[in-house]
Scaffold this motif. Structure first.
Motif, PDB file in Angstrom:
ATOM      1  N   UNK A  76       0.833  -1.203   0.000  1.00  0.00           N
ATOM      2  CA  UNK A  76       0.000   0.000   0.000  1.00  0.00           C
ATOM      3  C   UNK A  76       0.868   1.253   0.000  1.00  0.00           C
ATOM      4  N   UNK A  77       1.903   1.247   0.841  1.00  0.00           N
ATOM      5  CA  UNK A  77       2.732   2.444   1.001  1.00  0.00           C
ATOM      6  C   UNK A  77       3.638   2.684  -0.199  1.00  0.00           C
ATOM      7  N   UNK A  78       4.345   1.659  -0.631  1.00  0.00           N
ATOM      8  CA  UNK A  78       5.423   1.838  -1.600  1.00  0.00           C
ATOM      9  C   UNK A  78       5.037   1.594  -3.052  1.00  0.00           C
ATOM     10  N   UNK A  79       3.897   0.940  -3.303  1.00  0.00           N
ATOM     11  CA  UNK A  79       3.548   0.607  -4.682  1.00  0.00           C
ATOM     12  C   UNK A  79       2.177   1.111  -5.125  1.00  0.00           C
ATOM     13  N   UNK A  80       1.255   1.327  -4.199  1.00  0.00           N
ATOM     14  CA  UNK A  80      -0.096   1.738  -4.583  1.00  0.00           C
ATOM     15  C   UNK A  80      -0.290   3.244  -4.447  1.00  0.00           C
ATOM     16  N   UNK A  81      -0.083   3.798  -3.265  1.00  0.00           N
ATOM     17  CA  UNK A  81      -0.319   5.222  -3.040  1.00  0.00           C
ATOM     18  C   UNK A  81       0.526   6.138  -3.941  1.00  0.00           C
ATOM     19  N   UNK A  82       1.782   5.782  -4.262  1.00  0.00           N
ATOM     20  CA  UNK A  82       2.546   6.674  -5.151  1.00  0.00           C
ATOM     21  C   UNK A  82       1.909   6.886  -6.520  1.00  0.00           C
ATOM     22  N   UNK A  83       1.102   5.938  -6.992  1.00  0.00           N
ATOM     23  CA  UNK A  83       0.487   6.074  -8.319  1.00  0.00           C
ATOM     24  C   UNK A  83      -0.415   7.301  -8.366  1.00  0.00           C
ATOM     25  N   UNK A  84      -1.091   7.605  -7.267  1.00  0.00           N
ATOM     26  CA  UNK A  84      -1.947   8.800  -7.231  1.00  0.00           C
ATOM     27  C   UNK A  84      -1.126  10.055  -7.505  1.00  0.00           C
ATOM     28  N   UNK A  85       0.012  10.192  -6.873  1.00  0.00           N
ATOM     29  CA  UNK A  85       0.849  11.379  -7.060  1.00  0.00           C
ATOM     30  C   UNK A  85       1.290  11.504  -8.508  1.00  0.00           C
ATOM     31  N   UNK A  86       1.740  10.407  -9.100  1.00  0.00           N
ATOM     32  CA  UNK A  86       2.234  10.455 -10.473  1.00  0.00           C
ATOM     33  C   UNK A  86       1.111  10.782 -11.463  1.00  0.00           C
ATOM     34  N   UNK A  87      -0.043  10.159 -11.301  1.00  0.00           N
ATOM     35  CA  UNK A  87      -1.144  10.415 -12.234  1.00  0.00           C
ATOM     36  C   UNK A  87      -1.687  11.827 -12.069  1.00  0.00           C
ATOM     37  N   UNK A  88      -1.759  12.318 -10.850  1.00  0.00           N
ATOM     38  CA  UNK A  88      -2.210  13.682 -10.586  1.00  0.00           C
ATOM     39  C   UNK A  88      -1.293  14.687 -11.288  1.00  0.00           C
ATOM     40  N   UNK A  89       0.018  14.479 -11.170  1.00  0.00           N
ATOM     41  CA  UNK A  89       0.973  15.386 -11.808  1.00  0.00           C
ATOM     42  C   UNK A  89       0.831  15.340 -13.330  1.00  0.00           C
ATOM     43  N   UNK A  90       0.689  14.143 -13.896  1.00  0.00           N
ATOM     44  CA  UNK A  90       0.602  14.004 -15.345  1.00  0.00           C
ATOM     45  C   UNK A  90      -0.674  14.635 -15.904  1.00  0.00           C
ATOM     46  N   UNK A  91      -1.753  14.616 -15.119  1.00  0.00           N
ATOM     47  CA  UNK A  91      -3.053  15.079 -15.617  1.00  0.00           C
ATOM     48  C   UNK A  91      -3.346  16.540 -15.318  1.00  0.00           C
ATOM     49  N   UNK A  92      -2.669  17.126 -14.323  1.00  0.00           N
ATOM     50  CA  UNK A  92      -3.074  18.435 -13.815  1.00  0.00           C
ATOM     51  C   UNK A  92      -3.040  19.526 -14.877  1.00  0.00           C
TER      52      UNK A  92
END
Length: 474
Positions: A51-67
């Motif tokens: 959850x910490x190292x592989x799942x939650x980071x995806x939100x940050x990356x997708x948010x940055x790419x889409x913003x």
């Protein structure tokens, strides 16, 4: 029937009611305070490391790419289609949370949730495109207040259902799915705006206005971003567009908009005062979002949900209330922020650092809860001050640009933190060590502004001494 449609289309009350209903149901998510226990529990059976190292980071990356693309598309398509897209993203997110299983499926969940957060700009921008400037402050208050109320209700409801009714996390997510689906339905009843901030302006020339023109802000941090500048409202009734502008190719119009945006940003950041406030905004918001993203993981580490009572909802409800109270208190405190603002940034950032260090060094879950409450209250106090200091020095349009760009920079910094500290392809630190890093990060921010404020105070004293000496000499 035509009369009714016309009345609906031109009524600011109708539009405000619908957008507030959308905001309430999209924010009323009782399961969100219990996301980590749900993912690590028997429903999904994921490990805390996954959850910490592989799942939650995806939100940050997708948010940055889409913003950034979403920011431009939102204005170009005039908000409502993006609100519908947000509704679809909400529904897909919670359908996957309910019925999908496995690591990859939960990473897809985080991608769609990144779409949700990237499209939030449409909620705060829509209302200013369908109401007159006379109602900006009032509708800002309504839209902002309803989301705070919904967040509080959701946290309290979730906690009561878990603690008193023994409702499972699965059924909490089902309630959330029903709520966000209602928000999606509300979006269909919104009138389609005829104007937008940059691409579909009314009663002005096609080229973007200078700093004296005022339009609605995308800001979501309070009514200051939506105050009407009386001296410049008349400028919006200026010359009609030149014929050649109407015949310009769409791609040339887009290019002109982008060029004007870059010029406006350059002019905004040429002010040293605004630059320092924006620096704090970007740095602190990156750290704040990072803490919010991983605080449930720390709580689950200190008091595992499978063997301890979980009070995440109650803590979030109290934190939301304290954050609202501290933000409101700023409006009643008489302080010369030009003189004391940087000192306040340094002191309260140091308090944030202390709260994070407490969460790292203690094993007591109640101390962790207390540290989180103090951390969120301090941040909400400072971000309100920073918002006000930037807003009062700019037209609404330029404030909207700085708001968006500051948050974009914050997201870039947050992404760097995620890649280096959290992601399994980086250091992949355990959750306790992560909070030691975040505490050190806020201590660094505090150091910058304490040093800066000390320099400012010494400069003012030297200047006053010099002036006094000249007066004695004369």
């Amino acid at each position: 029937m035509n009369c009714w449609k016309g009345a609906v289309g031109h009524s600011w009350i109708y539009s405000t009611l619908i957008i507030c209903a959308n905001g309430f149901f999209s924010t009323m998510r009782p399961s969100e305070s219990f996301l980590t226990p749900y993912l690590t529990g028997p429903d999904k059976n994921l490990t805390i490391e996954e959850v910490t190292n592989q799942i939650f980071p995806v939100w940050t990356y997708s948010y940055l790419a889409l913003l950034f693309p979403v920011f431009l598309i939102t204005d170009y398509v005039r908000y409502k289609p993006i609100l519908l897209l947000q509704g679809v993203s909400f529904i897909v997110t919670w359908l996957l949370l309910l019925f999908a299983h496995g690591l990859v499926a939960m990473q897809v969940v985080e991608f769609f949730y990144g779409m949700v957060t990237a499209t939030e700009v449409a909620y705060y921008a829509y209302i200013y495109s369908v109401v007159s400037t006379d109602h900006y402050q009032r509708v800002t208050s309504y839209c902002r207040s309803i989301t705070l109320v919904a967040a509080t209700v959701a946290a309290v409801l979730g906690q009561l259902l878990v603690s008193l009714a023994d409702v499972s996390y699965f059924h909490l997510n089902a309630i959330t799915l029903a709520s966000v689906s209602l928000a999606f339905v509300c979006s269909f009843f919104l009138p389609m705006p005829q104007k937008s901030m940059f691409f579909h302006r009314k009663d002005v020339s096609e080229t973007l206005p200078g700093p004296d023109k005022v339009v609605a802000t995308l800001g979501s941090d309070g009514p200051w971003g939506c105050q009407e500048d009386k001296s410049s409202v008349s400028a919006d009734r200026g010359p009609t567009p030149e014929p050649q502008a109407d015949n310009a190719k769409p791609q040339h119009h887009v290019l002109r908009v982008l060029v004007q945006l870059s010029k406006d940003l350059r002019d905004c950041y040429s002010s040293r005062k605004l630059l320092y406030w924006s620096l704090w905004w970007a740095l602190a918001t990156a750290g704040f979002n990072q803490v919010l993203n991983y605080i449930q993981v720390l709580w689950d580490f200190r008091a595992p949900s499978h063997s301890s009572a979980v009070y995440n909802g109650a803590v979030e409800a109290i934190a939301t209330f304290l954050g609202s109270a501290t933000a409101m208190a700023v409006g009643y405190v008489k302080v010369n922020w030009d003189l004391s603002g940087e000192l306040a940034l340094g002191i309260f950032s140091a308090m944030d650092a202390g709260s994070l260090f407490l969460m790292h060094f203690t094993d007591n879950i109640w101390a962790c809860y207390a540290g989180y409450l103090a951390f969120k209250a301090c941040y909400m106090l400072l971000i309100t001050i920073a918002t006000f200091q930037i807003a009062v020095n700019l037209s609404m349009e330029r404030y909207a640009l700085m708001f968006g760009f500051n948050n974009f920079v914050a997201l870039v910094i947050q992404t760097v933190l995620t890649v280096v500290v959290v992601d399994s392809r980086g250091l992949g630190l355990d959750i306790s060590t992560q909070f030691l890093i975040y505490g050190s990060y806020f201590a660094f921010i505090a150091g910058i502004f304490l040093i800066r404020s000390t320099y400012t105070i010494i400069s003012i004293k030297c200047k006053n001494t010099s002036v006094a000496g000249e007066n004695i000499h004369h």
